[in-house]
Design a protein around this motif. Structure first.
Motif, PDB file in Angstrom:
ATOM      1  N   ASP A  36      25.671  41.649  38.418  1.00  0.00           N
ATOM      2  CA  ASP A  36      26.474  43.418  37.144  1.00  0.00           C
ATOM      3  C   ASP A  36      27.866  43.057  38.445  1.00  0.00           C
ATOM      4  N   PHE A  37      27.021  44.294  39.012  1.00  0.00           N
ATOM      5  CA  PHE A  37      27.676  45.384  40.177  1.00  0.00           C
ATOM      6  C   PHE A  37      29.165  44.292  40.936  1.00  0.00           C
ATOM      7  N   ASN A  38      28.431  43.013  41.814  1.00  0.00           N
ATOM      8  CA  ASN A  38      29.933  42.903  42.483  1.00  0.00           C
ATOM      9  C   ASN A  38      30.695  41.890  41.444  1.00  0.00           C
ATOM     10  N   SER A  39      30.273  41.565  40.251  1.00  0.00           N
ATOM     11  CA  SER A  39      31.690  41.483  39.285  1.00  0.00           C
ATOM     12  C   SER A  39      32.467  42.139  39.021  1.00  0.00           C
ATOM     13  N   ARG A  40      32.076  43.697  39.440  1.00  0.00           N
ATOM     14  CA  ARG A  40      32.316  44.944  38.451  1.00  0.00           C
ATOM     15  C   ARG A  40      33.637  45.097  40.234  1.00  0.00           C
ATOM     16  N   LEU A  41      33.200  44.814  41.133  1.00  0.00           N
ATOM     17  CA  LEU A  41      34.421  45.048  41.998  1.00  0.00           C
ATOM     18  C   LEU A  41      35.363  43.965  42.127  1.00  0.00           C
ATOM     19  N   ASP A  42      34.727  43.328  41.291  1.00  0.00           N
ATOM     20  CA  ASP A  42      36.363  42.320  41.071  1.00  0.00           C
ATOM     21  C   ASP A  42      37.280  42.700  40.084  1.00  0.00           C
ATOM     22  N   GLU A  43      36.613  43.119  39.383  1.00  0.00           N
ATOM     23  CA  GLU A  43      37.924  44.066  38.362  1.00  0.00           C
ATOM     24  C   GLU A  43      38.489  45.235  39.795  1.00  0.00           C
ATOM     25  N   ILE A  44      37.759  45.656  40.715  1.00  0.00           N
ATOM     26  CA  ILE A  44      39.118  46.222  40.978  1.00  0.00           C
ATOM     27  C   ILE A  44      40.203  45.784  42.061  1.00  0.00           C
ATOM     28  N   ASN A  45      40.087  44.873  41.929  1.00  0.00           N
ATOM     29  CA  ASN A  45      41.033  43.842  42.614  1.00  0.00           C
ATOM     30  C   ASN A  45      41.438  43.445  42.112  1.00  0.00           C
ATOM     31  N   THR A  46      41.931  42.604  40.437  1.00  0.00           N
ATOM     32  CA  THR A  46      42.144  42.625  39.497  1.00  0.00           C
ATOM     33  C   THR A  46      43.528  43.950  39.140  1.00  0.00           C
ATOM     34  N   PHE A  47      42.504  45.164  39.271  1.00  0.00           N
ATOM     35  CA  PHE A  47      43.670  46.270  38.838  1.00  0.00           C
ATOM     36  C   PHE A  47      44.407  46.564  39.923  1.00  0.00           C
ATOM     37  N   ILE A  48      44.124  46.532  41.065  1.00  0.00           N
ATOM     38  CA  ILE A  48      45.144  46.673  42.379  1.00  0.00           C
ATOM     39  C   ILE A  48      45.792  45.884  42.111  1.00  0.00           C
ATOM     40  N   ASP A  49      45.654  44.141  41.490  1.00  0.00           N
ATOM     41  CA  ASP A  49      46.753  42.866  41.524  1.00  0.00           C
ATOM     42  C   ASP A  49      47.713  43.772  41.218  1.00  0.00           C
ATOM     43  N   ILE A  50      47.323  44.022  39.228  1.00  0.00           N
ATOM     44  CA  ILE A  50      48.258  44.581  38.267  1.00  0.00           C
ATOM     45  C   ILE A  50      48.897  45.879  38.529  1.00  0.00           C
ATOM     46  N   HIS A  51      48.175  46.873  38.780  1.00  0.00           N
ATOM     47  CA  HIS A  51      49.002  48.313  38.648  1.00  0.00           C
ATOM     48  C   HIS A  51      49.619  48.182  39.876  1.00  0.00           C
ATOM     49  N   TYR A  52      49.288  48.391  41.359  1.00  0.00           N
ATOM     50  CA  TYR A  52      49.453  48.294  42.623  1.00  0.00           C
ATOM     51  C   TYR A  52      50.351  47.549  42.869  1.00  0.00           C
ATOM     52  N   TYR A  53      50.882  46.614  42.551  1.00  0.00           N
ATOM     53  CA  TYR A  53      51.795  46.184  43.277  1.00  0.00           C
ATOM     54  C   TYR A  53      52.882  45.651  41.984  1.00  0.00           C
ATOM     55  N   GLN A  54      53.154  46.602  41.302  1.00  0.00           N
ATOM     56  CA  GLN A  54      54.358  46.666  40.763  1.00  0.00           C
ATOM     57  C   GLN A  54      54.805  45.294  39.557  1.00  0.00           C
ATOM     58  N   GLU A  55      53.306  45.635  39.322  1.00  0.00           N
ATOM     59  CA  GLU A  55      53.610  44.108  38.102  1.00  0.00           C
ATOM     60  C   GLU A  55      53.923  45.029  36.688  1.00  0.00           C
ATOM     61  N   ASP A  56      53.834  45.807  36.676  1.00  0.00           N
ATOM     62  CA  ASP A  56      53.817  46.240  35.717  1.00  0.00           C
ATOM     63  C   ASP A  56      54.809  47.801  35.284  1.00  0.00           C
ATOM     64  N   GLY A  57      56.509  47.173  36.420  1.00  0.00           N
ATOM     65  CA  GLY A  57      56.964  48.232  36.697  1.00  0.00           C
ATOM     66  C   GLY A  57      57.141  49.211  37.463  1.00  0.00           C
ATOM     67  N   ASN A  99      43.463  53.085  33.462  1.00  0.00           N
ATOM     68  CA  ASN A  99      42.529  53.095  32.769  1.00  0.00           C
ATOM     69  C   ASN A  99      40.943  51.445  33.970  1.00  0.00           C
ATOM     70  N   LEU A 100      40.637  51.907  34.518  1.00  0.00           N
ATOM     71  CA  LEU A 100      39.816  51.253  34.963  1.00  0.00           C
ATOM     72  C   LEU A 100      37.927  51.512  34.828  1.00  0.00           C
ATOM     73  N   ASN A 101      37.648  50.399  33.854  1.00  0.00           N
ATOM     74  CA  ASN A 101      36.610  50.422  32.918  1.00  0.00           C
ATOM     75  C   ASN A 101      35.229  50.334  34.111  1.00  0.00           C
ATOM     76  N   GLY A 102      35.384  49.982  35.130  1.00  0.00           N
ATOM     77  CA  GLY A 102      34.237  49.279  35.623  1.00  0.00           C
ATOM     78  C   GLY A 102      33.483  49.766  36.164  1.00  0.00           C
ATOM     79  N   GLY A 103      33.209  50.812  36.235  1.00  0.00           N
ATOM     80  CA  GLY A 103      32.079  51.867  36.720  1.00  0.00           C
ATOM     81  C   GLY A 103      31.022  52.720  35.014  1.00  0.00           C
ATOM     82  N   LYS A 104      31.444  51.882  34.129  1.00  0.00           N
ATOM     83  CA  LYS A 104      30.607  52.550  32.924  1.00  0.00           C
ATOM     84  C   LYS A 104      29.733  52.068  32.645  1.00  0.00           C
TER      85      LYS A 104
END
Length: 988
Positions: free
Chosen positions: A20-41, A153-158
Motif C-alpha cells: 500500500d505504501f509503495n502504491s502511494r509512492l507511485d502517486e508522487i510520480n503521477t503528481f509530478i508528471d501532471i503538475h510539475y511538467y507543465q501539463e496543467d499550463g 492536492n496530493l491525497n497519498g498521505g491520508k
C-alpha cells in the motif's frame, strides 16, 4: 505519553515496505508528471518550500505569525515561481501557510490570470472538512474559481501512521529536488514548531542532502533544535524537553534523540537557523539562497547522489531555477540564545505560570480531543470550556492556541464569561475592603459599568444575554441607534459561511468583554481576527475613552490604564491606515467612506472619527489624501494647478467641492456688499421702499434662511428624507454636535437676527433705531460667517484655530474675574453714593444699576484709574472716601500683577498647546467644511432641488438592491484586505 509527540528513532532507519505504501509512492510520480511538467499550463517552480511542524503541542507558545508569513512571501516573490508544501489540516502551521498563500494570491495575482506564481500543495494525513479550514476570512462564492489558481492536492498521505507520513513527505521532497535525471530543483524544508517526530524528519532530510531552515522562536522541535545547535554541550536536552514539550523521556529515548540532534548538528552545511524575533524577511530570503547554494556545493564535492528509480539525482547538466538575494557570510556560526522575548506583544503569562492546574488540564484536553471527535457536541463543549477558563484566567498563550484551533464561545458561555469576570472583580474588591476594615462594596470596574449602563447593566452583571446588554450599554454611552448589519447574514450558503458568522459573533463578544475589563493583550489577539478591523479599532478607541472618563471620577490610576489602552487602539488604527494606503489607496478611501456595523453601531469610519474628535485619525495622511480627492475631485491638490485645470478639464473641475465652496462664498460676499450698501441708505417700511432697495435687503434674508435650512437638512435630512447617513447617531445628539460647530451656531444666530430684522422693519417709526440695530448685528455676524472662506487655507486656517481655541480661555478668564469685578463695583457704589437704597434691576434694561457697578472696576483692568471719581484729583479739591481710594489702588495692584499675569500665563499655555496641534485642528476644521459641502451646492441651490435629489436617491436605492450580489463581493474584498493589513500593522 501522548500520541504523536515522539516517534521511536529506530523506526526511521528503514522504509515501510508495504505494498500500500509503495502504491502511494507511485502517486508522487503521477503528481509530478501532471503538475510539475507543465501539463496543467503552469510553469515549473524555481523554488519549493516544504513547511513542516503541524502538531498539538501541550506547551503553547505565542509567536509573530505575520512575520513568518512575510518572510515566506518575500522568499517566494524573490524566487519567482514557487511551490509551498504543507499538511493542509486545521492546525496552526498549515493554517498559517494557507492563509499566507491566499493573501499573496489575492493581493498580487492579476484577476485575469488563471494561475498563480505561488502554488500551495496540500498533503493531508486525514480527511479534511471544508468547514474546519476557516482562516478568519469570509468564504468564497460557490462559483468562485480562485482556489484553482493556487491549490493543488496530493491525497497519498491520508490515513498513514506518523512515521509513514514522514517518509511519504520525504519521498515527495526528494523527487521534487530531482524530478528527472539531469534535472534539479531547489527544495528547502522549513521547520516551524513541531513535535519530536519533526526532529526525525529533519534528520532524514539532511541525510538525503535536503537543506533545512529552522524557525527559532516558534517553540517545540524548532526551538529544541536551535538551542541544541547553538549550545556547546548536549547535557541540557533533559531540561529543554519539559520546558518545550511538557514531557520527560526515558534514558534510552533521550539518548536516541540526542544522537539524532547530534547528527543534524554535524550536518552544518545543510541546516540554518532563522531567528524570527530578531531577523527580518530579507535576511530569511538571503539565508535560503545561501543554504541552497551551500547544499549543492557540498553535493558536487562529495559526489553523494542517490540513483534509485524513484529518486534520480542528476550529476551533470544540472539546471538551477533558484533565484535569491545575493548575500554571503564569511563563516558559518550558530547564534547564541536570544535575550528578547519570543512573543510579538507583551505577554505576562507562560504555559507554566502558576497554578499548574491549567497546564495539566490543557494536556488532558488535547489527549482526549481525538477520542471525542465522533461526538461533535461533546467536543465543542470541551473546547468552549477550556477557552472560557483561559479567558477568565487571562492566559494569553493558551488563548492564542485555542483561537488557532477555530474554537468559539456560544452565547451561554459568553454569559458565563461576564458573570465570572464580575464575580472575580467583586471578590478582589472585597478583599481590599476587608483589609481596610470597611464594608463590602462593588468592584471599581463594576461601578464604572453600572454608572455608564444604568438599569441595563443589572442584566449584564447577572449574566443574562450578556453580549446583547453589553451592546446596549455602549449604544447608550455613544448615543447611537441600534442597527443590524444585513450583510452579516447575507449569502449564507455553505457550512464555512455559517461557521464564519458563528465565529464573528464570538470574537465580537470577547473583544467587547476585553474592553470592559481592560484586557489589553486579549483585545490585541481578538482585534486581529474580528471583521472590519479599522472601524472596530475606532469604536474601541472611543469606548475606552468614555470608560476612562468615568473611571477618573473614582480612580486616577485605573483611568490612566484604560486611557493608555485607548491610545494603543488609536495608534493601531493609524498604523493600519498606513499599510492599507501603501497597498491600495482607492480601496482605503472606500473603507473609510463605507457604512460599517460593529456591535450594532453603524457609521462610516472617517465620519465616526470626526464625530468623536479623533484629531490623529482625521489628520492622518490617508485621511488628508481622502479629503484632497473629494475637495479637488481627483485633480492635483493645489489651487494654482486647479485653476489651470479648469481650462483643460472644465467638467471635472466645475464639479469639484472646492469650486462649489469658492463660488458659494463669492456670491455670499456679493450679497453682503449689497446689504452693506442698503444699511447706508435711509430705512423705510416695505410698502414705501423701492424694488432696488428691497432686493438689496431681501437677498441677505433669503440667503440666511436657505443657509440655516441647509444646516437643518444636514442634521435632520436622514430622518426626514430617509437618505443614507454618515453615522446612525441619535438625532438629538447629532443636532447638539452640529451646534458645537461655530459656523452653524453663527448661522443659527444669523437666522434669528434675520427674522428679527424683517419683523422690526414692518413697523413704521421715525428713526427705525431698533431695526437698524438688528440689521447692523445681522451684518456683523454675517461677515463673521463669511470669514469661513479663510479657514480653508493652511496659513489663515491655522490662524483661525488660534482665535477659536484661545477664545475658550478668554471665557475662563471672565469667570475668574467677574466675581472680583462685581464685589469691587458694589463697594464703590455703596461708599460713593448717599445713604439711600439702590435698585439694581429697576427701569429699562439698558439703565440698570448693574452696568454702573461693573463699569469702573472693569475698565480699571485696562489701566484707567478714574482718579477724578475714585481718588484725589490734582485739578479739583473734593472729598472722596479714603477707603475707596485705598481699595481702588489695591484692586488695580492685584488686577494688574495677578489677574493680568494669570491670563497671560493661561494664554501662553494655550498658545503652545494649540501650536502643537494646530495642524491637526486645521485638518479637522477642513474635514468639517468638506463633509458640509459634500451634500450642498453653491448658493444653497440644493434646498430648492431637494425633491429631485430625494427621487434620485430612491432610484439609486432600487439599483443598489439589484446589485446586491456585486456589493457583497466588494464588501468581502474589503474585509479580506483589512484582515491582511491588520496583521501587518501589528508589526509596526
Amino acid at each position: 505519553m501522548m500520541d504523536g509527540i515522539y516517534v521511536d528513532v529506530s523506526i526511521c532507519n528503514g522504509l515501510s515496505q508495504g505494498s500500500d505504501f509503495n502504491s502511494r509512492l507511485d502517486e508522487i510520480n503521477t503528481f509530478i508528471d501532471i503538475h510539475y511538467y507543465q501539463e496543467d499550463g503552469q510553469e515549473r517552480p524555481n523554488m519549493i518550500f516544504s513547511v513542516i511542524g503541524d502538531s498539538y503541542n501541550i506547551v503553547p507558545k505565542v509567536w509573530p505569525k505575520s512575520r513568518l508569513q512575510d518572510s515566506l512571501t518575500n522568499a517566494a516573490r524573490a524566487a519567482g515561481k514557487s511551490w509551498i508544501l504543507s499538511r493542509g489540516e486545521p492546525t496552526k502551521i498549515s493554517k498559517t501557510v494557507r492563509e499566507m498563500v491566499e493573501e499573496y494570491v489575492y493581493l498580487e495575482t492579476p484577476l485575469n490570470s488563471t494561475k498563480s506564481p505561488v502554488r500551495l500543495v496540500s498533503i493531508p494525513s486525514k480527511p479534511v472538512d471544508d468547514e474546519t479550514l476557516y482562516f478568519d476570512l469570509p468564504e468564497k462564492y460557490e462559483d468562485d474559481k480562485t482556489n484553482e489558481k493556487f491549490l493543488l492536492n496530493l491525497n497519498g498521505g491520508k490515513n498513514l501512521s506518523d512515521m509513514d507520513y514522514i517518509l511519504f513527505r520525504l519521498n515527495l521532497e526528494k523527487r521534487l529536488s530531482n524530478p528527472k535525471v539531469k534535472d534539479k530543483t531547489a527544495v528547502v524544508i522549513v521547520l516551524v514548531e513541531g513535535d519530536l517526530s519533526a526532529i526525525e524528519h529533519v534528520k532524514l532530510a539532511v541525510e538525503n542532502n535536503i537543506p533545512v531552515v529552522v524557525i527559532e522562536g516558534t517553540g517545540g522541535a524548532a526551538d529544541l533544535l536551535a538551542e541544541f545547535i547553538s549550545a556547546d554541550t548536549n547535557d541540557h536536552v533533559k531540561v529543554l524537553l519539559p520546558a518545550l514539550f511538557g514531557i520527560t523521556l526515558a534514558e534510552n529515548e533521550t539518548d536516541e534523540l540526542t544522537e539524532s540532534l547530534t547528527f543534524i548538528k554535524q550536518k552544518a552545511n545543510y541546516v540554518d537557523v532563522f531567528d524570527l524575533q530578531n531577523q527580518d524577511e530579507e535576511h530569511y530570503s538571503a539565508m535560503v539562497g545561501e543554504l541552497v547554494q551551500r547544499t549543492w556545493s557540498s553535493e558536487m564535492t562529495s559526489k553523494e547522489f542517490d540513483s534509485t528509480e524513484n529518486v534520480g539525482i542528476g550529476v551533470t547538466d544540472t539546471k538551477s531555477y533558484c533565484k535569491s538575494t545575493s548575500w554571503i557570510r564569511n563563516e558559518i556560526r550558530w547564534r547564541g540564545a536570544k535575550t528578547l522575548p519570543a512573543s510579538w506583544f507583551s505577554s505576562f503569562t507562560s504555559p507554566f505560570s502558576l497554578p499548574l492546574d491549567f497546564f495539566f488540564g490543557f494536556s488532558k484536553y488535547l489527549g482526549s480531543r481525538d477520542s471525542h471527535s465522533e461526538n461533535r457536541e461533546l467536543q465543542e463543549k470541551l473546547d468552549e470550556k477550556l477557552l472560557l477558563l483561559a479567558l477568565t484566567s487571562n492566559r494569553t498563550d493558551y488563548i492564542e492556541t485555542l483561537l488557532d484551533l477555530n474554537i468559539s464561545l456560544s452565547e451561554e458561555n459568553i454569559n458565563k464569561l461576564y458573570w465570572c469576570s464580575m464575580k472575580k472583580e467583586k471578590k478582589r474588591s472585597t478583599m481590599i475592603k476587608n483589609q481596610k476594615n470597611e464594608k463590602e462594596e462593588e468592584g471599581l470596574l463594576q461601578w464604572v459599568i453600572t454608572d455608564i449602563g444604568g438599569q441595563i447593566s443589572r442584566h449584564l452583571l447577572q449574566g443574562k444575554d450578556a453580549h446583547v446588554h453589553a451592546q446596549k450599554i455602549i449604544k447608550h454611552m455613544l448615543h447611537y441607534k441600534e442597527t443590524v448589519d444585513p450583510r452579516l447574514e447575507a449569502a449564507c450558503y455553505s457550512n464555512r459561511r455559517k461557521a464564519y458568522i458563528k465565529r464573528q459573533f464570538s470574537l465580537q463578544a470577547i473583544l467587547l468583554w476585553s474592553l470592559f475589563f481592560n484586557r489589553v493583550n486579549i483585545s490585541t489577539m481578538i482585534w486581529k481576527r474580528v471583521a472590519n478591523q479599522l472601524y472596530t479599532g475606532l469604536v474601541s478607541t472611543v469606548i475606552l475613552q468614555k470608560l476612562s472618563e468615568v473611571a477618573r471620577l473614582k480612580d486616577e490610576l485605573l483611568a490612566d490604564e484604560i486611557s493608555d489602552h485607548s491610545v494603543i487602539f488609536k495608534k493601531r488604527v493609524c498604523n493600519m491606515m498606513d499599510t492599507l494606503s501603501k497597498k491600495n489607496k482607492e480601496d482605503t478611501f472606500t473603507i473609510l467612506d463605507s457604512l460599517e456595523t460593529v456591535w450594532k453601531i453603524q457609521a462610516k469610519p472617517i465620519f465616526f472619527a470626526y464625530e468623536f474628535q479623533l484629531y490623529d485619525v482625521i489628520a492622518h495622511p490617508t485621511s488628508v489624501a481622502w479629503m484632497d480627492q473629494k475637495w479637488y475631485n481627483g485633480l492635483i491638490p493645489n489651487w494654482k494647478r486647479f485653476i489651470w485645470k479648469i481650462k483643460v478639464h472644465p467638467s471635472v473641475a466645475l464639479q469639484a467641492l472646492c469650486f462649489r465652496f469658492l463660488l458659494h462664498y463669492v456670491l455670499f460676499g456679493v450679497v453682503l456688499l449689497m446689504y452693506s450698501y442698503f444699511l447706508l441708505t435711509p430705512l423705510e417700511t416695505y410698502k414705501e421702499a423701492s424694488m432696488f432697495h428691497l432686493s438689496l435687503e431681501i437677498a441677505l434674508y433669503v440667503w440666511t434662511t436657505l443657509d440655516f435650512w441647509q444646516d437643518l437638512m444636514n442634521v435632520m435630512g436622514a430622518w426626514a428624507c430617509k437618505r443614507e447617513e454618515e453615522t446612525r447617531r441619535k438625532s438629538g445628539f447629532k443636532f447638539l454636535f452640529q451646534l458645537n460647530d461655530m459656523w452653524k451656531a453663527l448661522g443659527f444666530l444669523c437666522f434669528l437676527l434675520a427674522v428679527a430684522s424683517f419683523l422690526s422693519r414692518m413697523k413704521q417709526t421715525e428713526t427705525f433705531t431698533l431695526a437698524k440695530r438688528f440689521c447692523a448685528l445681522l451684518l456683523i455676524f454675517s461677515y463673521l460667517r463669511c470669514s469661513r472662506v479663510f479657514a480653508i487655507h493652511r496659513f489663515t486656517g491655522r490662524s483661525f484655530m488660534f482665535l477659536r481655541y484661545m477664545s475658550v480661555h478668554l471665557v475662563q478668564f471672565l469667570f475668574v474675574t467677574i466675581f472680583m469685578i462685581i464685589g469691587v463695583g458694589i463697594f464703590y457704589q455703596a461708599l460713593l453714593n448717599d445713604n439711600e437704597s439702590m435698585s439694581i434691576f429697576s427701569g429699562k434694561w439698558y439703565k440698570w444699576k448693574i452696568w454702573y457697578i461693573i463699569y469702573y472696576p472693569y475698565y480699571q483692568l485696562y489701566g484707567e484709574p478714574f482718579d477724578d471719581v475714585l481718588g484725589f484729583s490734582h485739578k479739583d479739591d473734593h472729598d472722596i472716601d479714603w477707603t475707596v481710594t485705598f481699595v481702588a489702588a489695591m484692586y488695580m495692584l492685584v488686577a494688574h500683577l495677578l489677574v493680568i499675569c494669570l491670563i497671560t500665563a493661561m494664554f501662553t499655555t494655550k498658545y503652545e498647546k494649540v501650536l502643537e496641534q494646530s495642524q491637526m485642528m486645521w485638518q479637522y476644521e477642513r474635514f468639517r467644511i468638506i463633509s458640509d459641502f459634500r451634500s450642498r451646492w453653491f448658493a444653497n441651490l440644493d434646498v430648492l432641488l431637494s425633491p429631485i435629489k430625494y427621487y434620485r436617491y430612491r432610484r439609486m436605492g432600487e439599483e443598489r438592491s439589484l446589485k446586491s450580489h456585486e456589493l457583497f463581493r466588494n464588501y468581502r474584498h474589503l474585509q479580506i484586505l483589512q484582515y491582511i493589513m491588520a496583521g501587518r500593522s501589528l508589526e509596526k
